[in-house]
Write a protein that holds these residues in place. Structure first.
Motif, PDB file in Angstrom:
ATOM      1  N   GLN A 132      -3.076   7.764   1.484  1.00  0.00           N
ATOM      2  CA  GLN A 132      -2.587   6.902   0.406  1.00  0.00           C
ATOM      3  C   GLN A 132      -1.612   7.640  -0.498  1.00  0.00           C
ATOM      4  O   GLN A 132      -0.565   7.101  -0.885  1.00  0.00           O
ATOM      5  CB  GLN A 132      -3.774   6.369  -0.403  1.00  0.00           C
ATOM      6  N   PHE A 133      -1.922   8.883  -0.853  1.00  0.00           N
ATOM      7  CA  PHE A 133      -1.040   9.665  -1.721  1.00  0.00           C
ATOM      8  C   PHE A 133       0.313   9.901  -1.055  1.00  0.00           C
ATOM      9  O   PHE A 133       1.376   9.721  -1.678  1.00  0.00           O
ATOM     10  CB  PHE A 133      -1.714  10.995  -2.065  1.00  0.00           C
ATOM     11  N   MET A 393       9.169  -4.694  -6.509  1.00  0.00           N
ATOM     12  CA  MET A 393       8.840  -3.548  -5.661  1.00  0.00           C
ATOM     13  C   MET A 393       8.227  -2.424  -6.485  1.00  0.00           C
ATOM     14  O   MET A 393       7.302  -1.737  -6.036  1.00  0.00           O
ATOM     15  CB  MET A 393      10.103  -3.070  -4.930  1.00  0.00           C
ATOM     16  N   VAL A 394       8.730  -2.231  -7.711  1.00  0.00           N
ATOM     17  CA  VAL A 394       8.144  -1.225  -8.602  1.00  0.00           C
ATOM     18  C   VAL A 394       6.711  -1.625  -8.973  1.00  0.00           C
ATOM     19  O   VAL A 394       5.801  -0.785  -9.001  1.00  0.00           O
ATOM     20  CB  VAL A 394       9.006  -1.062  -9.865  1.00  0.00           C
ATOM     21  N   VAL A 395       6.495  -2.915  -9.236  1.00  0.00           N
ATOM     22  CA  VAL A 395       5.142  -3.405  -9.548  1.00  0.00           C
ATOM     23  C   VAL A 395       4.202  -3.126  -8.380  1.00  0.00           C
ATOM     24  O   VAL A 395       3.059  -2.671  -8.569  1.00  0.00           O
ATOM     25  CB  VAL A 395       5.179  -4.909  -9.881  1.00  0.00           C
ATOM     26  N   ALA A 396       4.660  -3.395  -7.148  1.00  0.00           N
ATOM     27  CA  ALA A 396       3.822  -3.139  -5.975  1.00  0.00           C
ATOM     28  C   ALA A 396       3.519  -1.658  -5.833  1.00  0.00           C
ATOM     29  O   ALA A 396       2.387  -1.270  -5.479  1.00  0.00           O
ATOM     30  CB  ALA A 396       4.521  -3.664  -4.718  1.00  0.00           C
ATOM     31  N   ASN A 397       4.499  -0.796  -6.124  1.00  0.00           N
ATOM     32  CA  ASN A 397       4.239   0.643  -6.050  1.00  0.00           C
ATOM     33  C   ASN A 397       3.235   1.091  -7.103  1.00  0.00           C
ATOM     34  O   ASN A 397       2.359   1.927  -6.826  1.00  0.00           O
ATOM     35  CB  ASN A 397       5.552   1.415  -6.223  1.00  0.00           C
ATOM     36  N   THR A 402      -2.375   2.917  -8.307  1.00  0.00           N
ATOM     37  CA  THR A 402      -3.610   2.793  -9.088  1.00  0.00           C
ATOM     38  C   THR A 402      -4.796   2.278  -8.285  1.00  0.00           C
ATOM     39  O   THR A 402      -5.938   2.675  -8.542  1.00  0.00           O
ATOM     40  CB  THR A 402      -3.367   1.855 -10.285  1.00  0.00           C
ATOM     41  N   THR A 403      -4.571   1.391  -7.320  1.00  0.00           N
ATOM     42  CA  THR A 403      -5.694   0.739  -6.630  1.00  0.00           C
ATOM     43  C   THR A 403      -5.671   0.913  -5.117  1.00  0.00           C
ATOM     44  O   THR A 403      -6.614   0.472  -4.450  1.00  0.00           O
ATOM     45  CB  THR A 403      -5.704  -0.773  -6.932  1.00  0.00           C
ATOM     46  N   MET A 408      -8.405   0.729   0.238  1.00  0.00           N
ATOM     47  CA  MET A 408      -8.548   1.248   1.597  1.00  0.00           C
ATOM     48  C   MET A 408     -10.005   1.545   1.933  1.00  0.00           C
ATOM     49  O   MET A 408     -10.480   1.241   3.020  1.00  0.00           O
ATOM     50  CB  MET A 408      -7.691   2.505   1.770  1.00  0.00           C
ATOM     51  N   ARG A 409     -10.731   2.130   0.979  1.00  0.00           N
ATOM     52  CA  ARG A 409     -12.143   2.454   1.243  1.00  0.00           C
ATOM     53  C   ARG A 409     -12.982   1.188   1.385  1.00  0.00           C
ATOM     54  O   ARG A 409     -13.851   1.101   2.255  1.00  0.00           O
ATOM     55  CB  ARG A 409     -12.698   3.321   0.115  1.00  0.00           C
TER      56      ARG A 409
END
Length: 525
Positions: A132-133, A393-397, A402-403, A408-409
């Motif tokens: 994710q990172f 796109m910035v909002v999605a990033n 943050t989440t 994913m977990r």
């Protein structure tokens, strides 16, 4: 209006322009709501084996258009949802690859090389955090390159290129895609030619229908969305159903321990940054070229990371650097793929195809050089939409930062959904979504026909992407060539004036010829 005015207008349009909920001074706009919803749907789809972002985008597009309509206010909510799916699916695709050694897409295969060994050691959750990172870092960098390069490229083309040069550039791009995608250049050119042929049915500036065979249905033209979804999605579902008997998914579902520390410290993040930096540069460069895709980027990023690596754990045996190299490379492709889509109107990958389809279906936004025309005397609404899309796109990033790891977990268990149950449901939903969008049974018939055509193409080794890009480029290419021919005074050599246009045509021929020679000589080497 100046540049800053357009940027602020785009941000305002995305964040407050189409309110869905108002609580005093707080406004939740439909575009923001849709991009957030699309992101979580994308993570869900990416974490489910057998599905991918284009599947979800194909399902969602007809339903979104029928829900929001064909007004300019529908552009940002629809495209925001698609962007959210694109980004969420990129992150979610690492879940089955890491936890269960099941790459849902070809580019996720490289993630399994180190992700699954980490999961077998009880470090599956930590591997997900690494993925994710790296993914969100590469994606954010690629988006920044998009924000800078797309307007610059579009303005340069609008200022310095005429109609004949733009037509030659489209021909060059189409030739490039046809050559680099697939096993050989002949099949790629065949797919592109088929796309141009299908697009020529009952379209163009002629006063009579072309290639209609006297059929009233063909005389009205083939519906774009059923054709594209049939070739891309339905064919993939049918091929997967046909090959499902040969798969042994049960053997891959052994549980893995999750008993070690899943945190990713700042020192570990800093150690990953050199690998992420190299891989996201590779992915962004590859993504800016239409048609190549994220599979090559993942392979090159992984190879570059392996050459840099000097750690105690070798690549292929559970090295976090291997996951970071692969995920940063394939995620950074997504933003860069929109550079040719927004600045030239040429889709770089399948996700960009659906964004262009949404823009063409709704109207009011025509991807290409005219989008980034800064006009001081009157407002260019397309430019406001473009900066609004960048804002989403910035909002999605930010949502991904943050989440993303938590999502994913949570969704890791979806990897156990049997494909023999999942794929028929997806096929039914695809047919239903196409029917809901138009309400015509002829569109469903077109969807199934092109689904079988796509199956034949896949079984014969003919690539799908050149067909789709040629089908989408056919109308703007024909319009540009007609306008250039008329502007030249009906000069038959209008494409060979100047330097740039003949150079593009010569380069297109050279790419095809050289590719044929290289691939013909490869077995003998």
């Amino acid at each position: 209006m100046g540049v800053l005015d357009y940027v602020l207008a785009g941000i305002a349009e995305a964040l407050t322009g189409n309110p869905a909920l108002t609580l005093g001074p707080l406004v939740l706009s439909w575009p923001v709501l849709m991009v957030c919803s699309g992101f979580f749907v994308g993570v869900l789809i990416g974490a489910t084996p057998g599905l991918s972002g284009p599947f979800a985008m194909a399902l969602a597009l007809p339903i979104l258009i029928s829900s929001f309509g064909f007004t300019p206010d529908a552009l940002l909510p629809v495209m925001g949802f698609l962007v959210g799916i694109m980004k969420g699916a990129t992150v979610g695709g690492a879940v089955p690859a890491i936890l269960f050694n099941m790459p849902g897409t070809p580019d996720a295969f490289m993630t399994t090389l180190d992700g699954y060994p980490m999961a077998q050691k009880g470090q599956g959750r930590k591997a997900l955090r690494v993925a994710q990172f790296a993914s969100v870092t590469g994606d954010s960098f690629s988006d920044l390159v998009l924000f800078v390069c797309a307007p610059f490229l579009a303005i340069s083309i609008e200022l310095f290129l005429g109609l004949s040069e733009k037509a030659s550039l489209m021909i060059l791009s189409l030739s490039f895609v046809a050559v680099v995608v697939g096993r050989d250049s002949f099949r790629g050119l065949l797919a592109a030619s088929l796309g141009l042929f299908v697009a020529a049915i009952a379209t163009g500036a002629d006063s009579y229908p072309r290639l209609s065979l006297g059929s009233d249905i063909l005389a009205a033209g083939l519906p774009t969305i059923p054709v594209i979804i049939g070739v891309l999605v339905v064919s993939e579902i049918l091929v997967s159903l046909a090959e499902m008997r040969r798969e042994t998914l049960q053997a891959r579902r052994a549980s893995v321990p999750q008993n070690q520390d899943a945190r990713l410290s700042w020192s570990e993040r800093r150690a990953l940054l050199p690998y992420i930096g190299v891989s996201m540069g590779v992915g962004t460069a590859i993504g800016a070229l239409p048609g190549i895709g994220s599979t090559l980027a993942a392979a090159l990023g992984y190879t570059a990371g392996r050459k840099m690596h000097k750690g105690a754990i070798p690549f292929g045996q559970g090295a976090p650097e291997g996951i970071a190299s692969c995920e940063a490379a394939n995620s950074s492709v997504s933003g860069a793929n929109l550079i040719p889509a927004l600045s030239l109107g040429i889709p770089g990958n399948i996700s960009a195809v659906f964004l262009i389809l949404a823009a063409n279906s709704i109207g009011g936004f025509n991807p290409g050089p005219s989008v980034f025309r800064f006009t001081a005397d009157q407002v260019n609404p397309e430019l406001v939409i473009a900066f609004g899309l960048f804002t989403l796109m910035v909002v999605a990033n930010l949502l991904n930062w943050t989440t993303g790891a938590g999502a994913m977990r949570v969704l890791g268990g979806l990897v156990r959904v049997p494909r023999q149950i999942l794929l028929p449901i997806v096929l039914l939903l695809t047919i239903t979504s196409v029917y809901v969008e138009s309400g015509a049974i002829s569109d469903v018939i077109t969807l199934l026909i092109f689904g079988f055509i796509g199956c034949l193409m896949r079984w014969s080794g003919v690539p799908i992407l050149p067909f789709v890009i040629a089908y989408i480029l056919a109308l703007p290419l024909e319009t540009t060539i007609r306008n250039a021919f008329e502007a030249s005074g009906a000069d038959p050599w209008f494409l060979f004036h100047g330097i740039f246009s003949p150079a593009c045509l010569a380069l297109a021929v050279g790419i095809v010829v050289c590719s044929g020679w290289l691939r013909a000589g490869r077995p003998a080497a």
